[in-house]
Motif scaffolding. Sequence first.
Motif, PDB file in Angstrom:
ATOM      1  N   SER A  54       0.823  -1.220   0.000  1.00 39.49           N
ATOM      2  CA  SER A  54       0.000   0.000   0.000  1.00 39.49           C
ATOM      3  C   SER A  54       0.855   1.268   0.000  1.00 39.49           C
ATOM      4  CB  SER A  54      -0.991  -0.004   1.171  1.00 39.49           C
ATOM      5  OG  SER A  54      -0.600  -0.868   2.183  1.00 39.49           O
ATOM      6  N   GLU A  55       2.150   1.118   0.277  1.00 34.25           N
ATOM      7  CA  GLU A  55       3.037   2.284   0.175  1.00 34.25           C
ATOM      8  C   GLU A  55       3.461   2.551  -1.269  1.00 34.25           C
ATOM      9  OE1 GLU A  55       4.422  -0.182   2.903  1.00 34.25           O
ATOM     10  OE2 GLU A  55       2.558   0.664   3.708  1.00 34.25           O
ATOM     11  N   GLY A  56       2.943   1.745  -2.195  1.00 30.32           N
ATOM     12  CA  GLY A  56       3.264   1.981  -3.610  1.00 30.32           C
ATOM     13  C   GLY A  56       4.580   1.352  -4.039  1.00 30.32           C
ATOM     14  N   GLU A  57       5.227   0.604  -3.145  1.00 29.02           N
ATOM     15  CA  GLU A  57       6.449  -0.096  -3.553  1.00 29.02           C
ATOM     16  C   GLU A  57       6.097  -1.296  -4.430  1.00 29.02           C
ATOM     17  OE1 GLU A  57       9.548   0.322   0.068  1.00 29.02           O
ATOM     18  OE2 GLU A  57       7.714  -0.770   0.549  1.00 29.02           O
ATOM     19  N   ARG A  58       7.050  -1.731  -5.230  1.00 31.18           N
ATOM     20  CA  ARG A  58       6.821  -2.850  -6.141  1.00 31.18           C
ATOM     21  C   ARG A  58       8.103  -3.687  -6.257  1.00 31.18           C
ATOM     22  NH1 ARG A  58       4.214  -3.890 -11.573  1.00 31.18           N
ATOM     23  NH2 ARG A  58       2.693  -2.268 -11.123  1.00 31.18           N
ATOM     24  N   ALA A  59       7.945  -5.024  -6.303  1.00 29.60           N
ATOM     25  CA  ALA A  59       9.114  -5.896  -6.497  1.00 29.60           C
ATOM     26  C   ALA A  59       8.688  -7.087  -7.347  1.00 29.60           C
ATOM     27  CB  ALA A  59       9.653  -6.374  -5.151  1.00 29.60           C
ATOM     28  N   THR A  60       9.604  -7.574  -8.156  1.00 23.93           N
ATOM     29  CA  THR A  60       9.293  -8.701  -9.035  1.00 23.93           C
ATOM     30  C   THR A  60       9.663 -10.016  -8.352  1.00 23.93           C
ATOM     31  OG1 THR A  60       9.626  -7.362 -11.005  1.00 23.93           O
ATOM     32  CG2 THR A  60       9.804  -9.768 -11.269  1.00 23.93           C
ATOM     33  N   VAL A  61       8.678 -10.892  -8.208  1.00 26.46           N
ATOM     34  CA  VAL A  61       8.960 -12.226  -7.644  1.00 26.46           C
ATOM     35  C   VAL A  61       9.471 -13.146  -8.755  1.00 26.46           C
ATOM     36  CG1 VAL A  61       8.059 -14.194  -6.345  1.00 26.46           C
ATOM     37  CG2 VAL A  61       7.130 -11.898  -5.939  1.00 26.46           C
ATOM     38  N   PHE A  62       8.729 -13.211  -9.848  1.00 20.56           N
ATOM     39  CA  PHE A  62       9.142 -14.057 -10.978  1.00 20.56           C
ATOM     40  C   PHE A  62       9.078 -13.238 -12.267  1.00 20.56           C
ATOM     41  CE2 PHE A  62       6.991 -17.008  -8.012  1.00 20.56           C
ATOM     42  CZ  PHE A  62       8.041 -17.886  -7.751  1.00 20.56           C
ATOM     43  N   ASP A  63      10.153 -13.235 -13.004  1.00 18.22           N
ATOM     44  CA  ASP A  63      10.139 -12.734 -14.374  1.00 18.22           C
ATOM     45  C   ASP A  63      10.268 -13.977 -15.252  1.00 18.22           C
ATOM     46  OD1 ASP A  63      10.755 -11.932 -16.914  1.00 18.22           O
ATOM     47  OD2 ASP A  63      12.066 -10.288 -16.283  1.00 18.22           O
ATOM     48  N   PHE A  64       9.157 -14.363 -15.878  1.00 13.10           N
ATOM     49  CA  PHE A  64       9.142 -15.666 -16.570  1.00 13.10           C
ATOM     50  C   PHE A  64       9.966 -15.674 -17.857  1.00 13.10           C
ATOM     51  CE2 PHE A  64       5.274 -15.756 -13.939  1.00 13.10           C
ATOM     52  CZ  PHE A  64       5.639 -16.811 -13.120  1.00 13.10           C
ATOM     53  N   THR A  65      10.463 -14.499 -18.234  1.00 12.43           N
ATOM     54  CA  THR A  65      11.414 -14.511 -19.346  1.00 12.43           C
ATOM     55  C   THR A  65      12.796 -14.963 -18.840  1.00 12.43           C
ATOM     56  OG1 THR A  65      12.037 -12.189 -19.024  1.00 12.43           O
ATOM     57  CG2 THR A  65      10.185 -12.634 -20.510  1.00 12.43           C
ATOM     58  N   MET A  66      12.963 -14.951 -17.502  1.00 13.05           N
ATOM     59  CA  MET A  66      14.260 -15.355 -16.925  1.00 13.05           C
ATOM     60  C   MET A  66      14.132 -16.493 -15.914  1.00 13.05           C
ATOM     61  SD  MET A  66      16.265 -11.783 -16.328  1.00 13.05           S
ATOM     62  CE  MET A  66      15.275 -11.304 -14.906  1.00 13.05           C
ATOM     63  N   HIS A  67      13.038 -16.493 -15.133  1.00 16.09           N
ATOM     64  CA  HIS A  67      12.905 -17.493 -14.068  1.00 16.09           C
ATOM     65  C   HIS A  67      11.915 -18.591 -14.453  1.00 16.09           C
ATOM     66  CE1 HIS A  67      13.399 -13.621 -11.519  1.00 16.09           C
ATOM     67  NE2 HIS A  67      14.580 -14.159 -11.703  1.00 16.09           N
ATOM     68  N   ASP A  68      12.185 -19.776 -13.975  1.00 14.13           N
ATOM     69  CA  ASP A  68      11.227 -20.876 -14.083  1.00 14.13           C
ATOM     70  C   ASP A  68      10.677 -21.215 -12.710  1.00 14.13           C
ATOM     71  OD1 ASP A  68      11.626 -21.225 -16.751  1.00 14.13           O
ATOM     72  OD2 ASP A  68      12.959 -22.955 -16.552  1.00 14.13           O
ATOM     73  N   ILE A  69       9.410 -21.666 -12.666  1.00 14.42           N
ATOM     74  CA  ILE A  69       8.962 -22.412 -11.479  1.00 14.42           C
ATOM     75  C   ILE A  69       8.934 -23.870 -11.941  1.00 14.42           C
ATOM     76  CG2 ILE A  69       7.280 -22.669  -9.627  1.00 14.42           C
ATOM     77  CD1 ILE A  69       6.279 -19.844 -10.268  1.00 14.42           C
ATOM     78  N   THR A  70       7.890 -24.222 -12.707  1.00 14.75           N
ATOM     79  CA  THR A  70       7.887 -25.570 -13.291  1.00 14.75           C
ATOM     80  C   THR A  70       8.708 -25.592 -14.581  1.00 14.75           C
ATOM     81  OG1 THR A  70       5.958 -25.136 -14.683  1.00 14.75           O
ATOM     82  CG2 THR A  70       5.545 -25.957 -12.454  1.00 14.75           C
TER      83      THR A  70
END
Lengths: 327, 327
Positions: B300-316
Amino acid sequence: MNLERLAESLREYLGATRKHSIKNIVSVFDEKGSNPSFGEDAAIIDRGEEALLLAADGIWDKLMRADPEWSGYCSILVNVHDIAAMGGRPLGMVDVFSSNSQEISEKVLRGMKTGVEKFGVPVVGGHVHPDTPYAALDVAILGVVRKDSIIYSSTARPGDDVVLAIDMDGRVHPSCDLNWDTTYLKEPAIVRDQLSAMVELGESKLLTAGKDVSNPGIIGTLGMLLEVSGVGADVDINLIPKPPELDHMHWLRMYPGMGFIVTCTPENTEKVIEVFANHKLNACKIGKIVSTRKLDIMNSEGERATVFDFTMHDITGLRPVKSRCNV
Amino acid sequence: MNLERLAESLREYLGATRKHSIKNIVSVFDEKGSNPSFGEDAAIIDRGEEALLLAADGIWDKLMRADPEWSGYCSILVNVHDIAAMGGRPLGMVDVFSSNSQEISEKVLRGMKTGVEKFGVPVVGGHVHPDTPYAALDVAILGVVRKDSIIYSSTARPGDDVVLAIDMDGRVHPSCDLNWDTTYLKEPAIVRDQLSAMVELGESKLLTAGKDVSNPGIIGTLGMLLEVSGVGADVDINLIPKPPELDHMHWLRMYPGMGFIVTCTPENTEKVIEVFANHKLNACKIGKIVSTRKLDIMNSEGERATVFDFTMHDITGLRPVKSRCNV
């Protein structure tokens, strides 16, 4: 041949004794002993005109340690047999694979893929544990069968003939002395056709009961069928086809690549043998179902020995559903 | 709250990273990347008007060592969720249980039995290894769904709302810090009704996609859905309901007893939330699907962070079926 020693060896063989714990598990999930699926090669789920067949099989950890690639292959082999044994057609499989090394994973997956291509049944999903301290592979299979064509294990009747169908064109597998491999080196079309013999027999209503020969071997598998049918059998072991290079003690404990034990009324025996022969399986009558709840083996010298007396011995410990209700 | 640290922790959490090996296995069984079942909670087998759902799940060996009875229970819990996630109704389960002690066996079976009674889905067969050097439990489940009512993971579209439905009435399980247990102490009728919310949502066609929240937690599970849908999402973590006694770092890595991540077009969001509420699940909009293939968290403070960038990270590592064809 010492028949008593052979009988004892078949009774005490680990492939058979490992089945003892089944009773304890079934008693948890089927307290009233009223579910007829237990004791069958696959569970039966009624869906109108057809029935779905659901089964699961895991690879024995000894085999996994001995040969991961062969284990992967066998995980498919044993599951497609569970569906064929019921007269069904396979639809798909799921696996749970637990791995402790990249090298083992690659071998297991290579073996599974070979099995999938051989038997033409797809792996459609599953689960993976990439980080277990052991390697383990469990596969479940879904099949389908016409409801009037299901082949049960628990329906053999006194007076029936016992017919063994088995592929004799095989080899002792290099990694496992107790695997009679008949499929790995054979064309997919041939092994799929062999499996379909059971679908044909189910649909033609020629059998009274049937089961695929698995870890407990030819006699142990017949024993499991007798146990849940509440009957016994006299088997002439000299009628059981046997590779000449193997003795009975070895051969009768083997897990064959393609083998079925079935029962039928005597007037159908020739027809049943013919169906198997048309599907390139060696089939012959090896004995008779009797009402005494004992599995006796005999030889051509007229000797007789009891392998299982079901009033005293258990294999799975399961009994016909009606009597299981009274336990 | 340090949003970057939280994002990194969610990305590197073992519950998510353990999924990396899925791609390698799927590539063996689906070389062309053309089978849409992979990446879904259950495989879909077409049978005319209805589809069969087949899934398998194994218990993480860490959990088995920590609490065999809870493991037995969870083997049922996770499998019934795989069917509910697809909008389906469960028909039956089979298990493969490998045991190394009588004591562990009894605990595992007691837990499974509790699960069977809780969720009302029978164990109809299986296989047992009574003598392995480890204890392991794998369960497969068969379900059924109307073919026009299947909820897929891979069909979320940019512009959709992301809705989380979760049961907040629970406890951190005494044996496992990362299990938010909401079912063990609850009436069977309530948990079965909660699961049936997904059947109702599938049949009412209110969703564009959905998945049950599992080991990777709320954000990781959404990540898997985005990965196979070929999209991204912006999630406001302050909109995610959270037990006050737990911090985000803990809560967002938990495996909830009853949780679903679904997507829907914005005009249906209120209706979807209402369906979940009618089934005693807390539901709310937590974010939006975007076309950029990234999962970003915001506060709610307007901060943002990327957990997964699927162009670089995989989960499955799985991708939408069309693009998987081109790999």
